[in-house]
Design a protein around this motif. Sequence first.
Motif, PDB file in Angstrom:
ATOM      1  N   GLU A  81      44.533  32.903  17.714  1.00 29.09           N
ATOM      2  CA  GLU A  81      44.660  34.183  17.012  1.00 29.09           C
ATOM      3  C   GLU A  81      44.282  34.064  15.546  1.00 29.09           C
ATOM      4  OE1 GLU A  81      48.626  35.529  17.567  1.00 29.09           O
ATOM      5  OE2 GLU A  81      48.357  36.014  19.695  1.00 29.09           O
ATOM      6  N   THR A  82      44.294  32.847  15.011  1.00 30.82           N
ATOM      7  CA  THR A  82      44.049  32.676  13.574  1.00 30.82           C
ATOM      8  C   THR A  82      42.856  31.781  13.250  1.00 30.82           C
ATOM      9  OG1 THR A  82      45.588  30.806  13.485  1.00 30.82           O
ATOM     10  CG2 THR A  82      46.493  32.997  13.022  1.00 30.82           C
ATOM     11  N   VAL A  83      42.213  31.211  14.253  1.00 26.60           N
ATOM     12  CA  VAL A  83      41.121  30.259  14.012  1.00 26.60           C
ATOM     13  C   VAL A  83      39.864  30.683  14.755  1.00 26.60           C
ATOM     14  CG1 VAL A  83      40.331  27.868  14.293  1.00 26.60           C
ATOM     15  CG2 VAL A  83      42.694  28.328  13.629  1.00 26.60           C
ATOM     16  N   LYS A  84      38.758  30.737  14.026  1.00 30.32           N
ATOM     17  CA  LYS A  84      37.454  31.003  14.633  1.00 30.32           C
ATOM     18  C   LYS A  84      36.614  29.731  14.637  1.00 30.32           C
ATOM     19  CE  LYS A  84      36.927  35.944  13.645  1.00 30.32           C
ATOM     20  NZ  LYS A  84      36.859  36.370  15.042  1.00 30.32           N
ATOM     21  N   ARG A  85      35.884  29.538  15.736  1.00 33.65           N
ATOM     22  CA  ARG A  85      34.918  28.445  15.774  1.00 33.65           C
ATOM     23  C   ARG A  85      33.548  29.031  15.475  1.00 33.65           C
ATOM     24  NH1 ARG A  85      33.534  23.996  20.425  1.00 33.65           N
ATOM     25  NH2 ARG A  85      35.723  24.316  20.933  1.00 33.65           N
ATOM     26  N   LEU A  86      32.901  28.475  14.462  1.00 32.73           N
ATOM     27  CA  LEU A  86      31.593  28.946  14.027  1.00 32.73           C
ATOM     28  C   LEU A  86      30.543  27.955  14.507  1.00 32.73           C
ATOM     29  CD1 LEU A  86      31.160  31.490  12.313  1.00 32.73           C
ATOM     30  CD2 LEU A  86      30.805  30.002  10.332  1.00 32.73           C
ATOM     31  N   ARG A  87      29.541  28.452  15.210  1.00 34.19           N
ATOM     32  CA  ARG A  87      28.449  27.626  15.722  1.00 34.19           C
ATOM     33  C   ARG A  87      27.216  27.919  14.879  1.00 34.19           C
ATOM     34  NH1 ARG A  87      27.782  24.818  20.559  1.00 34.19           N
ATOM     35  NH2 ARG A  87      25.666  24.794  21.437  1.00 34.19           N
ATOM     36  N   LEU A  88      26.646  26.870  14.279  1.00 36.60           N
ATOM     37  CA  LEU A  88      25.573  27.044  13.311  1.00 36.60           C
ATOM     38  C   LEU A  88      24.319  26.288  13.739  1.00 36.60           C
ATOM     39  CD1 LEU A  88      27.845  26.373  10.236  1.00 36.60           C
ATOM     40  CD2 LEU A  88      26.841  28.589  10.782  1.00 36.60           C
ATOM     41  N   LYS A 181      45.596   6.962  20.133  1.00 37.14           N
ATOM     42  CA  LYS A 181      46.750   7.803  20.448  1.00 37.14           C
ATOM     43  C   LYS A 181      46.788   8.944  19.438  1.00 37.14           C
ATOM     44  CE  LYS A 181      50.920   8.797  22.218  1.00 37.14           C
ATOM     45  NZ  LYS A 181      51.236   9.021  23.637  1.00 37.14           N
ATOM     46  N   LEU A 182      46.791  10.168  19.933  1.00 37.78           N
ATOM     47  CA  LEU A 182      46.804  11.338  19.063  1.00 37.78           C
ATOM     48  C   LEU A 182      48.155  12.028  19.139  1.00 37.78           C
ATOM     49  CD1 LEU A 182      45.435  13.560  17.302  1.00 37.78           C
ATOM     50  CD2 LEU A 182      44.688  14.625  19.444  1.00 37.78           C
ATOM     51  N   TYR A 183      48.777  12.238  17.974  1.00 40.12           N
ATOM     52  CA  TYR A 183      49.961  13.091  17.860  1.00 40.12           C
ATOM     53  C   TYR A 183      49.507  14.370  17.166  1.00 40.12           C
ATOM     54  CZ  TYR A 183      53.105   9.349  19.272  1.00 40.12           C
ATOM     55  OH  TYR A 183      53.751   8.380  19.995  1.00 40.12           O
ATOM     56  N   TYR A 184      49.629  15.481  17.863  1.00 37.31           N
ATOM     57  CA  TYR A 184      49.045  16.737  17.406  1.00 37.31           C
ATOM     58  C   TYR A 184      50.142  17.804  17.382  1.00 37.31           C
ATOM     59  CZ  TYR A 184      45.498  20.529  17.453  1.00 37.31           C
ATOM     60  OH  TYR A 184      44.711  21.625  17.163  1.00 37.31           O
ATOM     61  N   SER A 185      50.438  18.331  16.184  1.00 36.19           N
ATOM     62  CA  SER A 185      51.536  19.282  16.026  1.00 36.19           C
ATOM     63  C   SER A 185      51.026  20.652  15.593  1.00 36.19           C
ATOM     64  CB  SER A 185      52.531  18.750  14.981  1.00 36.19           C
ATOM     65  OG  SER A 185      53.569  19.681  14.764  1.00 36.19           O
ATOM     66  N   ALA A 186      51.598  21.687  16.179  1.00 34.69           N
ATOM     67  CA  ALA A 186      51.272  23.062  15.801  1.00 34.69           C
ATOM     68  C   ALA A 186      52.493  23.944  16.058  1.00 34.69           C
ATOM     69  CB  ALA A 186      50.078  23.577  16.600  1.00 34.69           C
ATOM     70  N   LYS A 187      52.413  25.181  15.618  1.00 36.95           N
ATOM     71  CA  LYS A 187      53.519  26.121  15.787  1.00 36.95           C
ATOM     72  C   LYS A 187      53.796  26.382  17.270  1.00 36.95           C
ATOM     73  CE  LYS A 187      52.688  30.395  14.758  1.00 36.95           C
ATOM     74  NZ  LYS A 187      52.433  31.635  13.969  1.00 36.95           N
ATOM     75  N   ASN A 188      52.729  26.608  18.029  1.00 37.16           N
ATOM     76  CA  ASN A 188      52.875  26.842  19.457  1.00 37.16           C
ATOM     77  C   ASN A 188      51.600  26.408  20.165  1.00 37.16           C
ATOM     78  OD1 ASN A 188      50.986  29.087  19.224  1.00 37.16           O
ATOM     79  ND2 ASN A 188      52.708  30.237  18.348  1.00 37.16           N
ATOM     80  N   THR A 189      51.587  26.482  21.480  1.00 33.84           N
ATOM     81  CA  THR A 189      50.448  25.956  22.238  1.00 33.84           C
ATOM     82  C   THR A 189      49.158  26.742  21.988  1.00 33.84           C
ATOM     83  OG1 THR A 189      51.168  27.266  24.157  1.00 33.84           O
ATOM     84  CG2 THR A 189      51.861  24.963  24.070  1.00 33.84           C
ATOM     85  N   SER A 190      49.277  28.015  21.627  1.00 36.14           N
ATOM     86  CA  SER A 190      48.064  28.789  21.347  1.00 36.14           C
ATOM     87  C   SER A 190      47.357  28.290  20.094  1.00 36.14           C
ATOM     88  CB  SER A 190      48.398  30.280  21.203  1.00 36.14           C
ATOM     89  OG  SER A 190      49.181  30.518  20.042  1.00 36.14           O
ATOM     90  N   GLU A 191      48.086  27.604  19.209  1.00 38.44           N
ATOM     91  CA  GLU A 191      47.501  27.062  17.984  1.00 38.44           C
ATOM     92  C   GLU A 191      47.073  25.599  18.147  1.00 38.44           C
ATOM     93  OE1 GLU A 191      46.712  28.527  15.159  1.00 38.44           O
ATOM     94  OE2 GLU A 191      47.445  30.505  15.772  1.00 38.44           O
TER      95      GLU A 191
END
Length: 282
Positions: A81-88, A181-191
């Motif tokens: 909802e808050t992040v756009k992926r830009l393809r250039l 090993k990646l530790y990845y934190s966000a507010k919720n799974t959609s982020e």
Amino acid sequence: MARATIYVGCTVPQLLRGAQSRIFPSHSPLGVLRHSASCYCTGNGTIKSKRKMDHLERTANNFRQEVITQAKVCGITNESETVKRLRLAIANKDFTFKAGQWVDFFIPGVSVVGGFSICSSPGLLEREGILELAVKHTVHPPAHWIHTECTLDSEVALRVGADLHGYQEGKGNRHKLGTAKLYYSAKNTSELLFKKNILGLMKAFPGKITCCFHVTQQRSQICKELQPHITEGRISEKDLEKHVSNDTSWYICGPPPMIESISKLLTNIGVPRNRVFFEKWW
């Protein structure tokens, strides 16, 4: 000797030399860049005011490639909802980058220069001439432009920069493939951006690439595919201390408070400072 690599990150809440004037006219992004430099710096290069510095000022001493390339937007997708992926689509065949680098992002008509991390691989650029950025929505003019005005075929200009705190030049030693090993934190799974890609890598390289997703404000039910990899709550000392060894390198990416917190945590569990690397972002 094989080495282990730990990546600790979270979604970022806020995430001149070379070309001649005949290539980039005065109203082009390069002209904006030169104007910005003349406005913000004195003759000896010091900042005139105490206001909050912008991207160009903060990174003024960081390495840049000499190549500035024009690029055309050929794809825009919503990663959350808050992040756009830009393809250039990149115009200059000499434009290259290495994994982990960022770009100066010049927008015609926007005086502020953006700074965004590259989220695609160098291989994609080599094969298809494509570079991708993931940009969080903020009021910062370049990010705001991407979310509100950018359209397919919009034209911009890019220049690669690089800065990894604590970077050590390689000695030419050969290393066997280690583990990540990646530790990845966000507010919720959609982020949790690119989670499908990460899950795909875990399946493709079992035992070599693993990820633990952390969510801090999850309200909805977690999908079945993600459930085995989800931990509720922030990344903790207990999560990381089991990975401490002389052969482990630690890479941190996120907003400044998060970088400071994780860096302090790693110091507390005995990780040497020269094994900790982080992106100097703002």
